[in-house]
Design a protein around this motif. Sequence first.
Motif, PDB file in Angstrom:
ATOM      1  N   ALA A 153       0.820  -1.203   0.000  1.00  0.00           N
ATOM      2  CA  ALA A 153       0.000   0.000   0.000  1.00  0.00           C
ATOM      3  C   ALA A 153       0.860   1.262   0.000  1.00  0.00           C
ATOM      4  CB  ALA A 153      -0.935   0.000   1.209  1.00  0.00           C
ATOM      5  N   LEU A 154       1.892   1.279   0.838  1.00  0.00           N
ATOM      6  CA  LEU A 154       2.763   2.455   0.914  1.00  0.00           C
ATOM      7  C   LEU A 154       3.488   2.695  -0.407  1.00  0.00           C
ATOM      8  CD1 LEU A 154       4.301   2.007   4.490  1.00  0.00           C
ATOM      9  CD2 LEU A 154       2.582   3.686   3.760  1.00  0.00           C
ATOM     10  N   TRP A 155       3.976   1.615  -1.010  1.00  0.00           N
ATOM     11  CA  TRP A 155       4.689   1.799  -2.279  1.00  0.00           C
ATOM     12  C   TRP A 155       3.729   2.145  -3.412  1.00  0.00           C
ATOM     13  CZ3 TRP A 155       9.443   3.069  -2.362  1.00  0.00           C
ATOM     14  CH2 TRP A 155      10.141   3.096  -3.570  1.00  0.00           C
ATOM     15  N   SER A 156       2.519   1.634  -3.339  1.00  0.00           N
ATOM     16  CA  SER A 156       1.513   2.011  -4.337  1.00  0.00           C
ATOM     17  C   SER A 156       1.225   3.515  -4.254  1.00  0.00           C
ATOM     18  CB  SER A 156       0.217   1.224  -4.110  1.00  0.00           C
ATOM     19  OG  SER A 156       0.424  -0.153  -4.305  1.00  0.00           O
ATOM     20  N   LEU A 157       1.066   4.030  -3.043  1.00  0.00           N
ATOM     21  CA  LEU A 157       0.841   5.472  -2.867  1.00  0.00           C
ATOM     22  C   LEU A 157       2.034   6.269  -3.367  1.00  0.00           C
ATOM     23  CD1 LEU A 157      -0.786   5.418   0.691  1.00  0.00           C
ATOM     24  CD2 LEU A 157      -1.937   5.929  -1.484  1.00  0.00           C
ATOM     25  N   HIS A 158       3.237   5.764  -3.117  1.00  0.00           N
ATOM     26  CA  HIS A 158       4.440   6.437  -3.597  1.00  0.00           C
ATOM     27  C   HIS A 158       4.450   6.541  -5.123  1.00  0.00           C
ATOM     28  CE1 HIS A 158       8.643   7.622  -3.929  1.00  0.00           C
ATOM     29  NE2 HIS A 158       8.842   6.593  -4.757  1.00  0.00           N
ATOM     30  N   ALA A 180      11.432 -13.710   5.490  1.00  0.00           N
ATOM     31  CA  ALA A 180      10.388 -12.691   5.540  1.00  0.00           C
ATOM     32  C   ALA A 180      10.824 -11.433   4.799  1.00  0.00           C
ATOM     33  CB  ALA A 180      10.045 -12.360   6.992  1.00  0.00           C
ATOM     34  N   GLY A 181      12.081 -11.035   4.986  1.00  0.00           N
ATOM     35  CA  GLY A 181      12.581  -9.861   4.285  1.00  0.00           C
ATOM     36  C   GLY A 181      12.515 -10.024   2.777  1.00  0.00           C
ATOM     37  N   VAL A 182      12.943 -11.185   2.291  1.00  0.00           N
ATOM     38  CA  VAL A 182      12.919 -11.451   0.850  1.00  0.00           C
ATOM     39  C   VAL A 182      11.485 -11.498   0.340  1.00  0.00           C
ATOM     40  CG1 VAL A 182      13.484 -13.138  -0.934  1.00  0.00           C
ATOM     41  CG2 VAL A 182      15.127 -12.641   0.897  1.00  0.00           C
ATOM     42  N   SER A 183      10.614 -12.211   1.060  1.00  0.00           N
ATOM     43  CA  SER A 183       9.230 -12.379   0.626  1.00  0.00           C
ATOM     44  C   SER A 183       8.490 -11.055   0.575  1.00  0.00           C
ATOM     45  CB  SER A 183       8.504 -13.355   1.561  1.00  0.00           C
ATOM     46  OG  SER A 183       7.132 -13.429   1.249  1.00  0.00           O
ATOM     47  N   LEU A 184       8.641 -10.246   1.615  1.00  0.00           N
ATOM     48  CA  LEU A 184       7.917  -8.969   1.666  1.00  0.00           C
ATOM     49  C   LEU A 184       8.421  -8.009   0.600  1.00  0.00           C
ATOM     50  CD1 LEU A 184       7.741  -8.568   5.541  1.00  0.00           C
ATOM     51  CD2 LEU A 184       5.886  -9.219   3.999  1.00  0.00           C
ATOM     52  N   PHE A 185       9.745  -7.973   0.402  1.00  0.00           N
ATOM     53  CA  PHE A 185      10.294  -7.117  -0.653  1.00  0.00           C
ATOM     54  C   PHE A 185       9.803  -7.568  -2.021  1.00  0.00           C
ATOM     55  CE2 PHE A 185      13.506  -7.052  -4.020  1.00  0.00           C
ATOM     56  CZ  PHE A 185      13.605  -5.684  -4.250  1.00  0.00           C
ATOM     57  N   TYR A 186       9.907  -8.875  -2.281  1.00  0.00           N
ATOM     58  CA  TYR A 186       9.537  -9.375  -3.600  1.00  0.00           C
ATOM     59  C   TYR A 186       8.043  -9.212  -3.855  1.00  0.00           C
ATOM     60  CZ  TYR A 186       9.006 -12.367  -7.647  1.00  0.00           C
ATOM     61  OH  TYR A 186       8.700 -12.842  -8.901  1.00  0.00           O
ATOM     62  N   GLY A 187       7.208  -9.474  -2.845  1.00  0.00           N
ATOM     63  CA  GLY A 187       5.772  -9.313  -3.028  1.00  0.00           C
ATOM     64  C   GLY A 187       5.401  -7.887  -3.374  1.00  0.00           C
ATOM     65  N   THR A 188       6.024  -6.917  -2.700  1.00  0.00           N
ATOM     66  CA  THR A 188       5.768  -5.508  -3.013  1.00  0.00           C
ATOM     67  C   THR A 188       6.213  -5.184  -4.430  1.00  0.00           C
ATOM     68  OG1 THR A 188       6.068  -4.922  -0.690  1.00  0.00           O
ATOM     69  CG2 THR A 188       6.237  -3.142  -2.293  1.00  0.00           C
ATOM     70  N   TYR A 189       7.388  -5.671  -4.797  1.00  0.00           N
ATOM     71  CA  TYR A 189       7.896  -5.456  -6.157  1.00  0.00           C
ATOM     72  C   TYR A 189       6.974  -6.072  -7.200  1.00  0.00           C
ATOM     73  CZ  TYR A 189      10.814  -6.321 -10.269  1.00  0.00           C
ATOM     74  OH  TYR A 189      11.290  -6.414 -11.564  1.00  0.00           O
ATOM     75  N   LEU A 190       6.490  -7.262  -6.906  1.00  0.00           N
ATOM     76  CA  LEU A 190       5.677  -7.997  -7.868  1.00  0.00           C
ATOM     77  C   LEU A 190       4.412  -7.246  -8.244  1.00  0.00           C
ATOM     78  CD1 LEU A 190       5.231 -10.723  -9.416  1.00  0.00           C
ATOM     79  CD2 LEU A 190       3.999 -11.514  -7.371  1.00  0.00           C
ATOM     80  N   VAL A 191       3.718  -6.695  -7.251  1.00  0.00           N
ATOM     81  CA  VAL A 191       2.400  -6.094  -7.522  1.00  0.00           C
ATOM     82  C   VAL A 191       2.437  -4.604  -7.779  1.00  0.00           C
ATOM     83  CG1 VAL A 191       1.229  -7.901  -6.208  1.00  0.00           C
ATOM     84  CG2 VAL A 191       1.863  -5.762  -5.075  1.00  0.00           C
ATOM     85  N   THR A 192       3.565  -3.952  -7.495  1.00  0.00           N
ATOM     86  CA  THR A 192       3.590  -2.489  -7.681  1.00  0.00           C
ATOM     87  C   THR A 192       4.587  -2.030  -8.741  1.00  0.00           C
ATOM     88  OG1 THR A 192       5.244  -2.216  -5.913  1.00  0.00           O
ATOM     89  CG2 THR A 192       2.912  -2.080  -5.297  1.00  0.00           C
ATOM     90  N   VAL A 193       5.642  -2.766  -8.967  1.00  0.00           N
ATOM     91  CA  VAL A 193       6.689  -2.333  -9.899  1.00  0.00           C
ATOM     92  C   VAL A 193       6.725  -3.199 -11.145  1.00  0.00           C
ATOM     93  CG1 VAL A 193       9.152  -1.927 -10.180  1.00  0.00           C
ATOM     94  CG2 VAL A 193       8.050  -1.422  -7.987  1.00  0.00           C
ATOM     95  N   SER A 194       6.728  -4.509 -10.931  1.00  0.00           N
ATOM     96  CA  SER A 194       6.808  -5.428 -12.055  1.00  0.00           C
ATOM     97  C   SER A 194       5.562  -5.320 -12.931  1.00  0.00           C
ATOM     98  CB  SER A 194       6.942  -6.853 -11.550  1.00  0.00           C
ATOM     99  OG  SER A 194       6.755  -7.779 -12.592  1.00  0.00           O
ATOM    100  N   HIS A 195       5.773  -5.464 -14.202  1.00  0.00           N
ATOM    101  CA  HIS A 195       4.647  -5.473 -15.143  1.00  0.00           C
ATOM    102  C   HIS A 195       4.201  -6.892 -15.484  1.00  0.00           C
ATOM    103  CE1 HIS A 195       4.910  -1.163 -15.724  1.00  0.00           C
ATOM    104  NE2 HIS A 195       6.204  -1.273 -16.021  1.00  0.00           N
ATOM    105  N   ALA A 196       4.810  -7.870 -14.821  1.00  0.00           N
ATOM    106  CA  ALA A 196       4.456  -9.265 -15.085  1.00  0.00           C
ATOM    107  C   ALA A 196       3.122  -9.592 -14.463  1.00  0.00           C
ATOM    108  CB  ALA A 196       5.545 -10.181 -14.532  1.00  0.00           C
ATOM    109  N   THR A 197       2.409 -10.533 -15.069  1.00  0.00           N
ATOM    110  CA  THR A 197       1.134 -10.985 -14.521  1.00  0.00           C
ATOM    111  C   THR A 197       1.381 -11.956 -13.385  1.00  0.00           C
ATOM    112  OG1 THR A 197       0.155 -10.814 -16.725  1.00  0.00           O
ATOM    113  CG2 THR A 197      -1.064 -12.061 -15.079  1.00  0.00           C
ATOM    114  N   PRO A 198       0.954 -11.609 -12.145  1.00  0.00           N
ATOM    115  CA  PRO A 198       1.208 -12.510 -11.027  1.00  0.00           C
ATOM    116  C   PRO A 198       0.228 -13.689 -11.027  1.00  0.00           C
ATOM    117  CG  PRO A 198       0.014 -10.596 -10.268  1.00  0.00           C
ATOM    118  CD  PRO A 198       0.312 -10.359 -11.720  1.00  0.00           C
TER     119      PRO A 198
END
Length: 402
Positions: A55-60, A384-402
Amino acid sequence: MGDSLTTASDTLTRRFVPRLRQPSRQWRHRPEPRNALPALALFASLRLTGVILAALWSLHLGKHPRTVLGLEWDGHWYWHISQYGYGMIIHSPGGHSVYNDLAFFPLFPGLIQAVSKVLPIGPINAALLVAWSAALIAAWGVYAVGELLHTRRVGIILVVLWALQPHAIILTMAYTESLMTAFAAWALYAVLTRHWLAAGTLAVLAGLCRPNGIAVAAAVVIGAVAHLWQLRRAGEPTAPRAWAAAALAPLGWLGYIGWVGLRTHSPLGYLRVQSLWGSRFDFGHYTAHMIKHLIIGHDTLVAYVTAAIVLGSLLLFVFCVVNKMPAPLLAYCAALVVITVGGTHFFTSKPRFLLPAFPLLLPLALHLARSRLRTLVVLLAAMAGVSLFYGTYLVTVSHATP
């Protein structure tokens, strides 16, 4: 010398082969909510943190978090079906694909519609409420299976591992994986504890969630057949409820496939709809081609993570076979892996298709359960660090279909 070899063999067996509860204990087992509270608290904390970061990165990035979590990709299709019913068809640029909403199974949009009528929160919030509630119920079911087969510690670790998968952010989006896993986990628990009618009913509901919901029916059928075979060998009376569960389990999936067939005027109508999306079954040729491409070429981070998850899942399945996992769980995982690896198109979505395959994580949970607490905390914190970072990247930055 022989006694020494026997002792060593017994030691290795106790260490590396999972020790299941005695069958009689499994049948009498009852899921206690209070026992699952630590697992549910950890799951909720991890996934809530993931939602906050996304949510925070989406707002950013100037995006509304609710839109990202509730309306992106498949979420928009489910929202549209819940509001207007089936009938939306979109032609891709160039006309190579035809996107027909009949590809999406009906239970999730039906629940969105029902909840939005009861609660005045709107369809998007209703979709997220259903997904988040289902994720918690699924986490409880994952814990229940782990505790039933092994120990409470294994059940808790299994839930945490499931919550820390790279694509676990999907469990808190308006997707169907959390709902299907909820039905699947409790169906598997019902099979293991021989609550046959509950298992069959849950399999029907899972079959109305997603195309790979048929894996739950496969687990119920295999479990029922194995139980009936054991009764026959023991000369005991047959179990009518097991027969009923085996007959009932695939009806949800078959019912929707049949309805699409009637709607498209073809018994193979659903396969035709999927093929127009680009999804077919080619026995893994497309997956192998993509992995070869990643080895000799270049692609996105999401593609490489996808390949690692697919190959890791195959390895974990081998471990499950070696560790003599119960047949219903093996059948369930095998069906999910075969459908995922054998399907074409949407390569970066393959980890999402494997999210419901939580029994694959049991060998890891068993191994970690033997670790020291400090080692366990450090390892899971890093994951947890890897998962949370990657999940945020996946849905807010990456253009790939999750």
